[in-house]
Design a protein around this motif. Structure first.
Motif, PDB file in Angstrom:
ATOM      1  N   LEU A 211      11.195 -11.045  11.893  1.00  0.00           N
ATOM      2  CA  LEU A 211      11.862 -10.915  10.597  1.00  0.00           C
ATOM      3  C   LEU A 211      12.067 -12.302   9.979  1.00  0.00           C
ATOM      4  N   TRP A 212      12.476 -13.238  10.789  1.00  0.00           N
ATOM      5  CA  TRP A 212      12.666 -14.613  10.355  1.00  0.00           C
ATOM      6  C   TRP A 212      12.718 -15.515  11.569  1.00  0.00           C
ATOM      7  N   ARG A 213      12.797 -16.786  11.302  1.00  0.00           N
ATOM      8  CA  ARG A 213      12.974 -17.769  12.359  1.00  0.00           C
ATOM      9  C   ARG A 213      14.322 -18.460  12.184  1.00  0.00           C
TER      10      ARG A 213
ATOM     11  N   THR B 218      16.580 -12.414   1.028  1.00  0.00           N
ATOM     12  CA  THR B 218      15.372 -12.350   1.856  1.00  0.00           C
ATOM     13  C   THR B 218      15.475 -11.244   2.885  1.00  0.00           C
ATOM     14  N   PHE B 219      16.611 -11.174   3.585  1.00  0.00           N
ATOM     15  CA  PHE B 219      16.831 -10.144   4.595  1.00  0.00           C
ATOM     16  C   PHE B 219      16.808  -8.758   3.939  1.00  0.00           C
ATOM     17  N   HIS B 220      17.537  -8.622   2.860  1.00  0.00           N
ATOM     18  CA  HIS B 220      17.616  -7.343   2.148  1.00  0.00           C
ATOM     19  C   HIS B 220      16.227  -6.853   1.744  1.00  0.00           C
ATOM     20  N   ASP B 221      15.456  -7.744   1.123  1.00  0.00           N
ATOM     21  CA  ASP B 221      14.127  -7.354   0.639  1.00  0.00           C
ATOM     22  C   ASP B 221      13.163  -7.095   1.786  1.00  0.00           C
TER      23      ASP B 221
ATOM     24  N   ARG C 159      18.959 -19.331   9.146  1.00  0.00           N
ATOM     25  CA  ARG C 159      17.657 -18.672   9.016  1.00  0.00           C
ATOM     26  C   ARG C 159      16.698 -19.537   8.209  1.00  0.00           C
ATOM     27  N   MET C 160      15.463 -19.555   8.671  1.00  0.00           N
ATOM     28  CA  MET C 160      14.413 -20.324   7.987  1.00  0.00           C
ATOM     29  C   MET C 160      13.502 -19.349   7.241  1.00  0.00           C
ATOM     30  N   PRO C 161      12.682 -19.846   6.307  1.00  0.00           N
ATOM     31  CA  PRO C 161      12.396 -21.254   6.051  1.00  0.00           C
ATOM     32  C   PRO C 161      13.424 -21.901   5.134  1.00  0.00           C
TER      33      PRO C 161
END
Length: 298
Positions: free
Chosen positions: A265-267, A201-204, A149-151
């Motif tokens: 959600l993310w890249r 990051t995912f959690h928040d 997962r980025m960034p």
């Protein structure tokens, strides 16, 4: 004693031809130059390798004994040069590659098949691990490349984006849901979250989306893996927001619902250490992954 490969080569060719003119033509040397190479080699070995006369050239017993060894030395040197050049050009070697299964379960098998077909002499060692651990492993040299997962903010790493990941709502299959209800339908339900120790990051991000919808989620369970979360959902422990790629895990008893959120959600990208000594091999992998993602329309 310093043996020169040009002298060994001259000896092997002459031993095959047993004729100075023919051997010198093959070597693109004059006959006197060939004779000098053989003489220097014999001086180093302190013995004759050939019996010479006007009519014939023959190997001595020492020459017969030395011939297979000289030929092997030349072949070993050629093999070493070819193998080293292959490594430099990124055609041979080993790549340790990390990945997050929930995000790449669709593209990973296709990537492996295509990579092995194009680069059969490069061994892929695949390791399933979450993104933060991949980052530290890339920095410390325990991984050569990571699909994660980025960034990526660490300046020691180079990253290339592959595709974006969106969230969907995962519920037990027997729980009713209408698209117009949205996530608010579950404001009083228990939620299963990814542990912040795995991905803060995912959690928040999931927490902020719930807050934006007007409620604070009641977290009843945390887990380290998306697959584990889906099994908790299946068991009726609660509902969860998971990456859309989780659909590919095909866990029975779980239903997924699109929420209509356009922002990702993310890249997902591929990253590597910019000082890696395997950059040619990594470049091969990056090209293959990009081709697979492009062909898949991920």
């Amino acid at each position: 004693m310093d043996l020169e490969f040009s002298e060994l080569h001259a000896f092997v060719v002459l031993a095959g031809e047993l004729h100075f003119r023919k051997a010198s033509e093959r070597l693109f040397l004059s006959q006197p130059a060939l004779s000098k190479k053989i003489q220097r080699l014999e001086e180093k070995l302190k013995g004759a390798l050939f019996v010479r006369s006007r009519r014939r050239v023959a190997l001595t017993d020492a020459g017969k004994s030395f011939l297979p060894k000289a030929a092997k030395l030349l072949q070993d040197a050629e093999d070493a040069l070819c193998e080293t050049q292959a490594v430099i050009e990124g055609r041979v070697g080993t790549l340790r590659v990390g990945f997050v299964i929930a995000s790449v379960s669709e593209i990973l098998p296709r990537t492996i098949l295509r990579f092995r077909k194009l680069y059969p002499e490069i061994e892929l060692q695949l390791r399933e691990t979450h993104s933060p651990l991949q980052v530290s492993s890339l920095i410390e040299g325990r991984l050569d490349a990571g699909i994660l997962r980025m960034p990526i903010t660490n300046r020691k790493l180079v990253s290339v984006p592959l595709f974006s990941e969106h969230l969907v709502l995962a519920t037990p299959a027997d729980v009713p849901y209408r698209p117009k209800d949205g996530i608010n339908r579950f404001r009083n339900s228990g939620f299963i979250f990814v542990s912040p120790s795995v991905s803060e990051t995912f959690h928040d991000r999931v927490l902020s989306l719930c807050l934006r919808a007007g409620f604070t989620p009641r977290v009843v369970q945390e887990a380290n893996e998306i697959l584990t979360i889906l099994h908790f959902v299946r068991a009726g422990v609660g509902v969860s927001l998971v990456p859309r790629s989780a659909l590919r895990l095909k866990v029975p008893g779980v239903r997924f619902h699109e929420l209509g959120w356009k922002e990702p959600l993310w890249r997902i990208g591929i990253a590597w250490n910019r000082t890696s000594d395997k950059l040619p091999l990594i470049s091969c992998l990056v090209k293959v992954v990009q081709a697979v993602v492009g062909g898949q329309g991920v």
